[in-house]
Enzyme design. Structure first.
Site, PDB file in Angstrom:
ATOM      1  N   LYS A 171       0.860  -1.192   0.000  1.00 38.37           N
ATOM      2  CA  LYS A 171       0.000   0.000   0.000  1.00 38.37           C
ATOM      3  C   LYS A 171       0.891   1.235   0.000  1.00 38.37           C
ATOM      4  O   LYS A 171       1.464   1.609   1.016  1.00 38.37           O
ATOM      5  CB  LYS A 171      -0.918   0.049   1.227  1.00 38.37           C
ATOM      6  CG  LYS A 171      -2.023   1.086   1.008  1.00 38.37           C
ATOM      7  CD  LYS A 171      -2.524   1.731   2.263  1.00 38.37           C
ATOM      8  CE  LYS A 171      -1.844   2.996   2.678  1.00 38.37           C
ATOM      9  NZ  LYS A 171      -1.929   4.149   1.770  1.00 38.37           N
ATOM     10  N   GLU A 246       9.710   0.801  10.793  1.00 38.28           N
ATOM     11  CA  GLU A 246      10.741   1.835  10.605  1.00 38.28           C
ATOM     12  C   GLU A 246      10.036   3.168  10.812  1.00 38.28           C
ATOM     13  O   GLU A 246       9.269   3.605   9.959  1.00 38.28           O
ATOM     14  CB  GLU A 246      11.325   1.769   9.192  1.00 38.28           C
ATOM     15  CG  GLU A 246      11.992   0.464   8.824  1.00 38.28           C
ATOM     16  CD  GLU A 246      13.308   0.234   9.542  1.00 38.28           C
ATOM     17  OE1 GLU A 246      13.770   1.151  10.257  1.00 38.28           O
ATOM     18  OE2 GLU A 246      13.863  -0.863   9.401  1.00 38.28           O
ATOM     19  N   CYS A 280      14.018  10.395   7.162  1.00 34.47           N
ATOM     20  CA  CYS A 280      13.939   9.942   8.562  1.00 34.47           C
ATOM     21  C   CYS A 280      15.286  10.051   9.258  1.00 34.47           C
ATOM     22  O   CYS A 280      15.346  10.209  10.466  1.00 34.47           O
ATOM     23  CB  CYS A 280      13.415   8.519   8.612  1.00 34.47           C
ATOM     24  SG  CYS A 280      14.339   7.418   7.562  1.00 34.47           S
TER      25      CYS A 280
HETATM   26  P1  NDP Z   1       2.398   8.003   7.874  1.00 35.13           P
HETATM   27  O1  NDP Z   1       2.632   7.164   9.077  1.00 35.13           O
HETATM   28  O2  NDP Z   1       1.359   9.047   7.940  1.00 35.13           O
HETATM   29  O3  NDP Z   1       2.005   7.096   6.620  1.00 35.13           O
HETATM   30  C1  NDP Z   1       2.798   6.036   6.178  1.00 35.13           C
HETATM   31  C2  NDP Z   1       1.925   5.013   5.471  1.00 35.13           C
HETATM   32  O4  NDP Z   1       1.032   4.420   6.413  1.00 35.13           O
HETATM   33  C3  NDP Z   1       1.047   5.610   4.376  1.00 35.13           C
HETATM   34  O5  NDP Z   1       0.929   4.690   3.323  1.00 35.13           O
HETATM   35  C4  NDP Z   1      -0.280   5.784   5.107  1.00 35.13           C
HETATM   36  O6  NDP Z   1      -1.386   5.838   4.252  1.00 35.13           O
HETATM   37  C5  NDP Z   1      -0.293   4.520   5.943  1.00 35.13           C
HETATM   38  N1  NDP Z   1      -1.200   4.544   7.096  1.00 35.13           N
HETATM   39  C6  NDP Z   1      -1.682   5.617   7.761  1.00 35.13           C
HETATM   40  N2  NDP Z   1      -2.502   5.207   8.778  1.00 35.13           N
HETATM   41  C7  NDP Z   1      -2.516   3.856   8.741  1.00 35.13           C
HETATM   42  C8  NDP Z   1      -3.162   2.851   9.511  1.00 35.13           C
HETATM   43  N3  NDP Z   1      -3.967   3.148  10.535  1.00 35.13           N
HETATM   44  N4  NDP Z   1      -2.957   1.552   9.210  1.00 35.13           N
HETATM   45  C9  NDP Z   1      -2.137   1.214   8.194  1.00 35.13           C
HETATM   46  N5  NDP Z   1      -1.514   2.121   7.405  1.00 35.13           N
HETATM   47  C10 NDP Z   1      -1.682   3.427   7.690  1.00 35.13           C
HETATM   48  O7  NDP Z   1       3.815   8.606   7.473  1.00 35.13           O
HETATM   49  P2  NDP Z   1       4.121   9.696   6.351  1.00 35.13           P
HETATM   50  O8  NDP Z   1       3.638   9.204   5.034  1.00 35.13           O
HETATM   51  O9  NDP Z   1       3.681  11.016   6.845  1.00 35.13           O
HETATM   52  O10 NDP Z   1       5.721   9.635   6.295  1.00 35.13           O
HETATM   53  C11 NDP Z   1       6.551  10.414   7.081  1.00 35.13           C
HETATM   54  C12 NDP Z   1       7.049   9.629   8.281  1.00 35.13           C
HETATM   55  O11 NDP Z   1       7.763   8.478   7.872  1.00 35.13           O
HETATM   56  C13 NDP Z   1       8.030  10.404   9.139  1.00 35.13           C
HETATM   57  O12 NDP Z   1       7.693  10.271  10.485  1.00 35.13           O
HETATM   58  C14 NDP Z   1       9.367   9.713   8.874  1.00 35.13           C
HETATM   59  O13 NDP Z   1      10.305   9.810   9.892  1.00 35.13           O
HETATM   60  C15 NDP Z   1       8.934   8.327   8.655  1.00 35.13           C
HETATM   61  N6  NDP Z   1       9.955   7.606   7.927  1.00 35.13           N
HETATM   62  C16 NDP Z   1      10.700   6.658   8.581  1.00 35.13           C
HETATM   63  C17 NDP Z   1      11.725   6.007   7.939  1.00 35.13           C
HETATM   64  C18 NDP Z   1      12.518   4.950   8.625  1.00 35.13           C
HETATM   65  O14 NDP Z   1      13.134   4.157   7.933  1.00 35.13           O
HETATM   66  N7  NDP Z   1      12.533   4.882   9.938  1.00 35.13           N
HETATM   67  C19 NDP Z   1      12.071   6.326   6.557  1.00 35.13           C
HETATM   68  C20 NDP Z   1      11.229   7.329   5.963  1.00 35.13           C
HETATM   69  C21 NDP Z   1      10.201   7.926   6.639  1.00 35.13           C
HETATM   70  P3  NDP Z   1      -1.931   7.287   3.743  1.00 35.13           P
HETATM   71  O15 NDP Z   1      -0.904   7.801   2.817  1.00 35.13           O
HETATM   72  O16 NDP Z   1      -3.208   6.950   3.076  1.00 35.13           O
HETATM   73  O17 NDP Z   1      -2.103   8.135   4.957  1.00 35.13           O
END
Ligand code: NDP
Length: 477
Positions: A171, A246, A280
């Protein structure tokens, strides 16, 4: 306009409801593509397709799986221009960086093609028995990814999942699903069984939640915000699912008095501002030894001011727009909060002037001096191009400040003294510590977070193990 379909059971499909949404370019706000938007039912269909394909793909010999993965890497490389273009148009990063991301995702496929062959078993002799230890694929994996590196972060999951013998449903992020979907489409062209690789689009709250809650998925691999990770962890508990999380970061960058100041400033500038700070492992907090604070700060400001901002499709830009209005608003709030609490703005802190910037979410790279831990920039994940600087006296003080956070993804230390480097590297509470480098990612090494930055590891052999269950077969003698 580009049409982005979902991929279910080897077919490119619209959603059952036929709902679509328009994706817009963050540099211009112009429409880029129309995307099929699914809901829980579409997610169920994809999970069922992955479940049907699992017996076939998991029974495929690892050398044959390796050939398919190498060929998937070739397919991705052949299509790099088209995938990279969509990536720039949907999330803003400069085209040269988008190309690097797509090519790196092909390298990940090649790496796991080989790593999958090294999924060896073990043999144990006891008095009355012999034991064989096998590692077998966990089953259907749900792969949920964010918008900042939508191709690479998906490749980190797709490649080990397939190498292990898992099938998957991916997804991608709702607002940047285009390049990730094209990446999986290219992977499918390598000749996977129908249903082994699926993509569903739609909101995290419905499609993502279904992938987490439905008992068909045995493993959830998620990259995104810590809050979302917490939700996923609690809901995956219902079926004791395997988890790789992550999550967010708040990475410290320590510059010791004996460091190469030019190199440290170059490294800090690159890691704080590239991808507009939306990484991140971005440098979020800089701690600099009092003795070298002035030359380091001057050099960082010089470098920040040299970066060229603009539409990512232009070949000469270093930085594109931010991903969304919301991201830029959060960055502005963090900068205002810091200045309200006494930080000095040395450069940036505003949108660039000029017609070319009027419609996009542009923001100038920002350096703040005299930051401290009362400020949100030093405690929360800004996810924007902001480098706050705080001075320190002793190394112990710097380490204590660096560890004063609930996050633990990456940390950096710049020094020319081996003892200082080792002392800091051992004491920093992070999954990856960069010593005189500004990146803790290596395709052969484990990547992941301590504390609230995550659970489990991706990349290298650790990334493969995350998709395997252990089985003990005891042979009576
Ligand atoms: P989100 O957590 O908002 O979203 C990530 C994904 O999860 C999206 O596909 C989102 O869908 C989906 N999602 C949201 N809610 C749910 C749920 N309840 N159940 C299952 N899936 C869900 O993160 P962002 O897209 O805003 O990304 C930024 C974040 O990612 C930052 O905090 C960053 O630090 C972190 N990150 C971490 C990394 C690591 O390796 N540790 C690397 C890169 C980023 P939708 O788009 O529809 O909301």
């Amino acid at each position: 306009m580009h049409q982005s379909h979902m991929i279910i059971n080897g077919q490119q499909v619209t959603s059952l409801s036929r709902k679509t949404e328009i994706i817009c370019n963050p540099a211009t706000q112009e429409p880029v593509a129309e995307v099929a938007v699914g809901d829980r039912q579409d997610a169920c269909l994809a999970l069922e397709a992955a479940k049907r394909a699992f017996p076939v793909w998991s029974a495929t010999a690892s050398d044959e799986r390796a050939r398919t993965l190498h060929s998937a890497a070739d397919m991705v490389r052949q299509q790099v221009d088209g995938i990279a273009r969509l990536l720039t148009l949907e999330m803003g990063k400069p085209l040269k960086n988008a190309r690097m991301e797509v090519l790196s995702s092909a390298d990940v496929l090649d790496n796991y093609a080989e790593e999958g062959k090294r999924n060896f078993g073990e043999w144990i002799s006891s008095s009355h028995s012999r034991s064989i230890v096998l590692r077998q694929p966990v089953g259907v994996a749900a792969l949920i990814t964010p918008w900042n590196f939508p191709v690479d972060l998906l490749a980190w999951k797709v490649a080990p999942a397939l190498a292990a013998g898992c099938t998957f449903v991916a997804k991608p992020p709702s607002l940047a699903p285009l390049a990730a979907t094209e990446f999986v489409r290219a992977v499918c062209e390598a000749g996977l069984p129908a249903g082994a690789a699926n993509v569903v689009h739609g909101p995290g709250s419905t499609v993502g939640a279904e992938l987490v809650e439905n008992p068909i998925s045995r493993k959830i691999a998620f990259t995104g915000e810590t809050e979302t990770g917490r939700w996923i962890m609690s809901h995956a508990a219902a079926h004791i699912k395997r988890l790789s999380l992550e999550l967010g970061g708040q990475s410290p960058f320590i510059v010791c008095a004996d460091a190469d100041i030019q190199a440290a400033a170059a490294a800090a500038s690159q890691r704080a501002f590239s991808n507009m700070g939306q990484i991140c492992i971005s440098v979020n907090r800089i701690y600099v030894a009092q003795e070298v604070a002035e030359p380091f700060t001057e050099e960082l400001v010089r470098r920040a001011e040299r970066l060229k901002i603009g539409d990512g499709m232009r070949p000469d830009v270093d930085l594109g727009p931010m991903f969304s209005r919301a991201q830029r608003e959060r960055t502005k709030e963090h900068v205002a909060d810091a200045m309200g609490k006494g930080a000095d703005l040395l450069t940036g802190g505003e949108e660039p002037d000029g017609e070319a910037y009027e419609r996009g979410y542009f923001y100038r790279p920002t350096v703040l001096n005299n930051a401290d831990h009362r400020m949100r920039v030093m405690r929360e994940e800004t996810f924007g191009p902001v480098a706050p600087i705080m001075k320190f006296g002793t190394l112990d003080e710097a380490i204590a400040l660096a560890n004063d956070t609930e996050y633990g993804l990456a940390a950096y230390v710049f020094t020319n003294d081996l003892k200082t480097a080792l002392r800091a590297a051992e004491a920093l509470e992070a999954g990856g510590v960069g010593v005189n480098v500004n990146n803790v990612i290596d395709l052969q090494a484990p990547f992941g977070g301590w504390k609230e930055s995550g659970l489990g590891r991706e990349l290298g052999r650790w990334g493969l193990e995350a998709y395997l269950e252990t089985k003990h077969i005891r042979l009576g003698l």
